[in-house]
Design a protein around this motif. Sequence first.
Motif, PDB file in Angstrom:
ATOM      1  N   PHE A  31      -7.671  23.792  44.808  1.00  0.00           N
ATOM      2  CA  PHE A  31      -8.038  24.357  45.606  1.00  0.00           C
ATOM      3  C   PHE A  31      -9.052  25.255  45.136  1.00  0.00           C
ATOM      4  O   PHE A  31      -9.292  26.619  45.254  1.00  0.00           O
ATOM      5  CB  PHE A  31      -7.315  25.372  46.769  1.00  0.00           C
ATOM      6  CG  PHE A  31      -6.551  24.110  47.835  1.00  0.00           C
ATOM      7  CD1 PHE A  31      -6.792  23.086  48.610  1.00  0.00           C
ATOM      8  CD2 PHE A  31      -5.336  24.534  48.555  1.00  0.00           C
ATOM      9  CE1 PHE A  31      -6.994  22.447  49.674  1.00  0.00           C
ATOM     10  CE2 PHE A  31      -4.898  24.311  49.558  1.00  0.00           C
ATOM     11  CZ  PHE A  31      -5.498  23.166  49.985  1.00  0.00           C
ATOM     12  N   GLU A  32      -9.927  25.045  44.353  1.00  0.00           N
ATOM     13  CA  GLU A  32     -10.168  25.967  42.923  1.00  0.00           C
ATOM     14  C   GLU A  32     -12.266  25.084  43.365  1.00  0.00           C
ATOM     15  O   GLU A  32     -12.721  25.583  41.711  1.00  0.00           O
ATOM     16  CB  GLU A  32      -9.719  25.879  42.060  1.00  0.00           C
ATOM     17  CG  GLU A  32      -9.996  26.998  41.939  1.00  0.00           C
ATOM     18  CD  GLU A  32     -11.084  27.997  40.665  1.00  0.00           C
ATOM     19  OE1 GLU A  32     -12.448  28.862  41.385  1.00  0.00           O
ATOM     20  OE2 GLU A  32     -11.640  27.530  39.717  1.00  0.00           O
ATOM     21  N   CYS A 348     -10.544  33.723  50.988  1.00  0.00           N
ATOM     22  CA  CYS A 348     -10.451  34.851  49.775  1.00  0.00           C
ATOM     23  C   CYS A 348      -9.255  36.251  50.398  1.00  0.00           C
ATOM     24  O   CYS A 348     -10.353  36.587  51.332  1.00  0.00           O
ATOM     25  CB  CYS A 348     -11.773  35.111  49.848  1.00  0.00           C
ATOM     26  SG  CYS A 348     -11.509  36.081  48.011  1.00  0.00           S
ATOM     27  N   VAL A 360      -1.479  34.286  42.142  1.00  0.00           N
ATOM     28  CA  VAL A 360      -2.252  32.814  41.608  1.00  0.00           C
ATOM     29  C   VAL A 360      -1.448  32.341  41.072  1.00  0.00           C
ATOM     30  O   VAL A 360      -0.834  31.105  41.172  1.00  0.00           O
ATOM     31  CB  VAL A 360      -3.491  33.208  41.112  1.00  0.00           C
ATOM     32  CG1 VAL A 360      -3.281  32.167  39.870  1.00  0.00           C
ATOM     33  CG2 VAL A 360      -4.910  33.481  42.047  1.00  0.00           C
ATOM     34  N   THR A 370      -5.625  27.694  42.394  1.00  0.00           N
ATOM     35  CA  THR A 370      -6.414  28.602  43.356  1.00  0.00           C
ATOM     36  C   THR A 370      -7.169  29.660  42.304  1.00  0.00           C
ATOM     37  O   THR A 370      -6.905  29.400  41.162  1.00  0.00           O
ATOM     38  CB  THR A 370      -5.274  29.422  44.002  1.00  0.00           C
ATOM     39  OG1 THR A 370      -4.862  30.646  43.810  1.00  0.00           O
ATOM     40  CG2 THR A 370      -4.897  28.274  45.441  1.00  0.00           C
ATOM     41  N   ARG A 393      -8.818  33.343  45.957  1.00  0.00           N
ATOM     42  CA  ARG A 393      -9.667  32.720  46.383  1.00  0.00           C
ATOM     43  C   ARG A 393      -9.136  31.534  46.194  1.00  0.00           C
ATOM     44  O   ARG A 393      -9.113  31.116  45.325  1.00  0.00           O
ATOM     45  CB  ARG A 393     -10.773  32.636  45.678  1.00  0.00           C
ATOM     46  CG  ARG A 393     -11.767  31.567  46.187  1.00  0.00           C
ATOM     47  CD  ARG A 393     -13.336  32.439  44.936  1.00  0.00           C
ATOM     48  NE  ARG A 393     -13.223  31.327  43.804  1.00  0.00           N
ATOM     49  CZ  ARG A 393     -14.734  30.864  43.053  1.00  0.00           C
ATOM     50  NH1 ARG A 393     -15.367  32.119  43.356  1.00  0.00           N
ATOM     51  NH2 ARG A 393     -13.662  30.293  42.082  1.00  0.00           N
ATOM     52  N   VAL A 394      -9.255  31.068  47.778  1.00  0.00           N
ATOM     53  CA  VAL A 394      -8.134  29.808  48.025  1.00  0.00           C
ATOM     54  C   VAL A 394     -10.094  28.776  48.430  1.00  0.00           C
ATOM     55  O   VAL A 394     -10.482  29.179  49.682  1.00  0.00           O
ATOM     56  CB  VAL A 394      -7.775  29.286  49.198  1.00  0.00           C
ATOM     57  CG1 VAL A 394      -6.736  28.388  48.886  1.00  0.00           C
ATOM     58  CG2 VAL A 394      -6.473  30.537  48.797  1.00  0.00           C
TER      59      VAL A 394
END
Length: 418
Positions: A31-32, A348, A360, A370, A393-394
Amino acid sequence: MAAFSPALMSEIRGRFAHVESCPFQGPRIFFENAGGALTLNSVVETSALFAALPDNQGRDNPAAHALVDRINLAKRDMATFFNADGGQYFVGESGTELSFRLIRTAVMGSEPGGAVIGSTVEHPASRSAATHWAGMAGKDYISVPHDDATGSVSPEAYAARMTADVRVATILHTSPVTGIANDVAGISAAIRKVAPEAIIFVDGIQHASHGAIDIRSYDIDGYVVSPYKMFSRHGYGVAWVSERMTALPLEQLINGPRQNWEMGTRDTGSYATFSDVVSYLDWLGDQHSDSDDPRTRLEAAGAAIHAHEQVLTGAMLTGVGNLPGLTELPGVTILGGADNPAREGLVCFALQGAPAGDIVARLNAQGIRTHIRKADHYSGNILTPLGLEAAVRVSMCHYNSVEEVSTFLAAMKEIAAA
């Protein structure tokens, strides 16, 4: 329900490298994607092929001719992908480098005096280039404030600060912090209404992997993407420039071709791997369209990608089955607002009482990748006005699944309870 059938999702994921595991970490959910999307297997193969070739373009031998043919094919693919009326396509070091180069060319080549306009929502690549070169050229810089609540900037906000002497304007298509898209065509129209001859640049780096690009509808002069964020590899960026931009004084070799943006020997592998991306999107569009027209298939792919990612972000925000969504967890702040139709594959958030870095790290320990966004030179323009030191942030892409979102939500339920 996901926009893709289980069979199609399996086929989609099978076309990418390291979908379910990292060679250094082991099994993980990725998920980055806003930091760099997964890479197509075809891109890996094409990169190896062209990296091994010793030949340059422009020679009179079969290999050199083949390299030129691949570059020309890629430019035709770029024309289909970006859908512009004319102009040129070329590669550079990165999306950031190309942003600086196009903005520098526009500012320094425009009429003396006047102003440069941009918004506070922009990535520092375009904002830094615009403010730097405005200062070097002795032009005013007009800063358009974005809406903290929506994480975006509107055409009306630009219109309120436009002046007739604006020479250059910059627009962010989608924010890599909030994931919220801006109305590029609407902003461009607001600029042209007051300063019709302005050179307009668009940063499309975050948007490129989340839906179709249609430059023909934007009325702009420059658009830049970073292919490593759209299923290709690191090491190059792609730019489109209009004839108006090319007519400005360009940095080029003495006595060289007047309208040439390319400098030095090009990396054929860059062009060829962009063709791999277009080929993949054409295949995906073919699963959602009966058209024989390549552009129509790319538009179908963009629509399908957007629809699937809407399902993913909706599930992350409102929940899956018995798992609560982020909006149901106490103390959660969603950047850009939970109910924002302009969201593109990214959520986010901040959780009161839980430092973003700790979240995270805990997610990563459970194999969920993430990223933290800090109130620094990259994201401070978004986070500081919200009173946030950092956020999580995902970022998702269309090869991610609702099942992966469920795993994330289960982890977040535990973290929030702790």
